[in-house]
Scaffold this motif. Structure first.
Motif, PDB file in Angstrom:
ATOM      1  N   ARG A 107       0.855  -1.115  -0.099  1.00 26.01           N
ATOM      2  CA  ARG A 107       0.046   0.017  -0.082  1.00 26.01           C
ATOM      3  C   ARG A 107       0.869   1.381  -0.052  1.00 26.01           C
ATOM      4  NH1 ARG A 107      -5.007  -1.246   4.225  1.00 26.01           N
ATOM      5  NH2 ARG A 107      -5.947  -2.823   2.779  1.00 26.01           N
ATOM      6  N   LYS A 108       2.137   1.342   0.688  1.00 23.36           N
ATOM      7  CA  LYS A 108       2.849   2.528   0.887  1.00 23.36           C
ATOM      8  C   LYS A 108       3.405   2.499  -0.564  1.00 23.36           C
ATOM      9  CE  LYS A 108       2.490   4.307   4.731  1.00 23.36           C
ATOM     10  NZ  LYS A 108       2.155   5.611   4.995  1.00 23.36           N
ATOM     11  N   GLU A 157       1.354   9.413  -5.784  1.00 25.95           N
ATOM     12  CA  GLU A 157       2.039  10.656  -5.308  1.00 25.95           C
ATOM     13  C   GLU A 157       2.975  11.162  -6.562  1.00 25.95           C
ATOM     14  OE1 GLU A 157       2.175  14.039  -2.726  1.00 25.95           O
ATOM     15  OE2 GLU A 157       0.891  12.222  -2.812  1.00 25.95           O
ATOM     16  N   GLN A 158       3.478  10.249  -6.850  1.00 25.75           N
ATOM     17  CA  GLN A 158       4.659  10.696  -7.842  1.00 25.75           C
ATOM     18  C   GLN A 158       4.031  11.079  -9.176  1.00 25.75           C
ATOM     19  OE1 GLN A 158       8.145  11.148  -7.385  1.00 25.75           O
ATOM     20  NE2 GLN A 158       8.294  11.613  -9.536  1.00 25.75           N
ATOM     21  N   ALA A 159       2.949  10.214  -9.607  1.00 27.35           N
ATOM     22  CA  ALA A 159       2.189  10.572 -10.848  1.00 27.35           C
ATOM     23  C   ALA A 159       1.455  12.016 -10.740  1.00 27.35           C
ATOM     24  CB  ALA A 159       1.354   9.475 -11.097  1.00 27.35           C
ATOM     25  N   LEU A 160       1.011  11.992  -9.645  1.00 25.22           N
ATOM     26  CA  LEU A 160       0.283  13.546  -9.252  1.00 25.22           C
ATOM     27  C   LEU A 160       1.265  14.766  -9.683  1.00 25.22           C
ATOM     28  CD1 LEU A 160      -1.784  12.963  -6.364  1.00 25.22           C
ATOM     29  CD2 LEU A 160      -2.636  13.284  -8.807  1.00 25.22           C
TER      30      LEU A 160
END
Length: 44
Positions: free
Chosen positions: A19-20, A27-30
């Motif tokens: 999950r992490k 988060e990286q894609a955002l």
């Protein structure tokens, strides 16, 4: 009994780590989308 507890604890650790990792990838894609270069045609 201890083996079962250990296996359950290990499985919970794997699920938590997965999950992490997925959260970090999301988060990286955002951030990649938010900081993407603007094309020159829309900047002018």
């Amino acid at each position: 009994m201890k083996k079962i507890l250990f296996v359950l604890l290990a499985a919970a650790g794997v699920v938590y780590a997965k999950r992490k990792l997925d959260e970090g990838k999301h988060e990286q894609a955002l951030w990649a989308e938010a900081t993407d270069n603007v094309s020159s045609s829309s900047a002018e």
